[in-house]
Motif scaffolding. Sequence first.
Motif: not given
Length: 192
Positions: A39-47, A72-76
């Motif tokens: 599944r696609p993953r959305l990661n957020g980073i706060l520094d 987005i894992p297109l090729f896996t």
Amino acid sequence: CYQLLTTALRIENREEIKALENASQLYQSAIQLNKSSGRPRLNGILDLGSQASRWQFNDQSRYFLLALQLDIPLFTASRVKMKVEQSRLDLRQNESRKEYAGKQLKIAATTAINNLSSALESLKAREKQMDAAGAYKRLTDKGYAEGVTTFIETIDARTQWMQSQITYKIQVYQTLKAAAAVERELALYPID
């Protein structure tokens, strides 16, 4: 014995079956994990930080950095599909092992119960044989005392009585052995 048989058929509490059930749960978790890796993953980073020098903090030295990353894992997709299918095969194989182990445990328990039942019947027969030999011995001893029977008949009666006692005691031990086998096969005593 029938009560033991119904107990024997309840094998869900055996350690072997519980271990296989735990393995099935792990395989199901692996299936879910493999599905989620596709599944696609959305990661957020706060520094948050400060660029102050010599520990002098002010409004100009503070900073923050916000970033979002979309993976987005297109090729896996085919690799993920194969991993999910492999996990499903592992789960089915484990379920087959659990079913096979359950059948084997039921057969072993039923056999042990039948052996115990047979040993108890043999014990009853040996007890009757011992009683008959004791009655024959008493009869020949009384007849010998009255001069009706011969000494050889008396010796034969004593020998039969002694042999019946020995075979009875051997059968007692065989019955105890069969009872121990039932306890082992039914796992009546939990091991901590």
